[in-house]
Design an enzyme around this catalytic site. Structure first.
Site, PDB file in Angstrom:
ATOM      1  N   GLU A  14       4.006   8.356   8.611  1.00 56.19           N
ATOM      2  CA  GLU A  14       3.916   7.555   9.822  1.00 56.19           C
ATOM      3  C   GLU A  14       5.278   7.059  10.286  1.00 56.19           C
ATOM      4  OE1 GLU A  14       1.228   4.490   8.629  1.00 56.19           O
ATOM      5  OE2 GLU A  14       2.562   3.705   7.097  1.00 56.19           O
ATOM      6  N   GLN A  25       0.819  -1.208   0.000  1.00 57.93           N
ATOM      7  CA  GLN A  25       0.000   0.000   0.000  1.00 57.93           C
ATOM      8  C   GLN A  25       0.853   1.259   0.000  1.00 57.93           C
ATOM      9  OE1 GLN A  25      -1.159   0.504   4.622  1.00 57.93           O
ATOM     10  NE2 GLN A  25      -1.713  -1.501   3.757  1.00 57.93           N
ATOM     11  N   HIS A  60       0.349   5.772   0.994  1.00 58.30           N
ATOM     12  CA  HIS A  60      -0.499   6.860   1.468  1.00 58.30           C
ATOM     13  C   HIS A  60      -0.123   8.153   0.749  1.00 58.30           C
ATOM     14  CE1 HIS A  60      -1.519   4.066   4.600  1.00 58.30           C
ATOM     15  NE2 HIS A  60      -0.293   4.070   5.089  1.00 58.30           N
ATOM     16  N   ARG A  83      -4.473   0.672  -1.702  1.00 55.02           N
ATOM     17  CA  ARG A  83      -3.918  -0.670  -1.863  1.00 55.02           C
ATOM     18  C   ARG A  83      -3.422  -0.863  -3.283  1.00 55.02           C
ATOM     19  NH1 ARG A  83      -8.979  -2.312   0.209  1.00 55.02           N
ATOM     20  NH2 ARG A  83      -8.992  -2.331   2.486  1.00 55.02           N
TER      21      ARG A  83
END
Length: 321
Positions: free
Chosen positions: A114, A95, A97, A192
């Protein structure tokens, strides 16, 4: 002003396990229990307060009523981070982001940069972090269609105590057998790229988002994956280690053997995640009772609460903006 003990929201994604319930005391009726959103005001998973004056209320509601609890560094009166525990019994999807600009324009949400702190990892466990070589949209589309994406992805063996900073745009995937504490922007936007042709409880394949993913991903060779030397500072009663500092958050690991003191200034709230052990937090406010905590629990400390003292034997992640 009070310290808040938080009750998380849970997620039953198909790749999750049982460790958060069995080892971290998460009494959430989901099977599997893949994630607990420990400190969250995101509408997709609100954490609630389970102590004191505001017991039972959503953290988002209390912060809306008291924006000063966030601190002067926080803009828009909105908690900018989301803190999770993640139990990957199986591989997560491959995946990516988006960054803030793309996510706000196309999804009405924040982007997602993150950081992962590896709490535990089975021997030989690995994760995906970017590409081994430069790729193109055409190469990736063919690889997804033929099930050969794996040959382009960089896999990294993971060990307990590792940290990974994952900027928006980095293709990634947490591998099976890894338990993670994740600090991220307050966002729930995930594209995804590949999901191993798995099906959900209804027998349907989960949706892929290839066209959006290739618009936001970094297709160059991934850099900055290797674990860098980290400086641990030792004090009477504790050790402290800066894990990550970026524009969105700062995270420290605190190993408490007896106690440590710190201050929560007007500039920012702080969050404490107990990864192991137990203890209590005291403030100098005479009207405030010590807040006890144990393995798996998360505390929110409002900005301006002042000098705090942690007493106990525990491993803690301390997060602030």
């Amino acid at each position: 002003m009070e310290i808040f003990k938080l009750k998380p929201a849970g997620k039953d994604y198909l790749w999750g396990g049982t460790r958060l319930r069995e080892e971290y005391g998460k009494n959430i009726d989901l099977m599997p229990l893949a994630e607990t959103w420990e400190c969250s005001v995101h509408p997709d998973g609100l954490s609630r307060i389970q102590s004191g004056t505001h017991k039972g209320k959503a953290l988002a509601e209390v912060l809306e009523q008291h924006p000063e609890y966030l601190g002067t560094k926080v803009s828009n009166n909105e908690l900018p981070i989301l803190v999770k525990f993640i139990d990957a019994k199986k591989d997560l999807s491959v995946q990516v982001h988006p960054d803030d600009e793309y996510a706000r324009e196309h999804e009405g949400d924040n982007g997602k940069t993150e950081m992962w702190y590896v709490i535990d990892a089975e021997e030989g466990a690995s994760l995906i972090y970017g590409f081994k070589h430069k790729v193109t949209k055409e190469i990736l589309r063919k690889a997804v269609e033929t099930g050969t994406l794996d040959k382009h992805l960089q896999k990294v063996e993971v060990h307990k105590g590792d940290i990974y900073y994952v900027p928006a745009g980095t293709v990634h995937g947490i591998g099976a057998g890894i338990l993670v504490a994740e600090i991220q922007e307050s966002s729930n936007v995930t594209y995804r790229v590949y999901d191993y042709d798995r099906v959900d409880k209804s027998g349907n394949k989960r949706e892929l988002h290839f066209d959006k993913a290739v618009q936001v991903m970094n297709m160059d060779i991934a850099s900055g994956v290797n674990q860098k030397p980290r400086m641990v500072k030792y004090y009477p009663g504790c050790s402290r280690e800066l894990l990550c500092r970026c524009k969105y958050f700062e995270a420290e690991r605190i190993q408490v053997t007896k106690g440590f003191s710190f201050s929560v200034l007007d500039s920012s709230f702080q969050v404490l995640m107990c990864l192991d052990g137990y203890g209590q937090v005291e403030t100098i406010d005479a009207d405030s009772k010590p807040m006890r905590f144990s393995k798996g629990e998360t505390l929110f400390l409002p900005a301006g609460i002042g000098k705090c003292l942690v007493i106990g034997e525990a491993t803690i992640l301390k997060v602030r903006c």
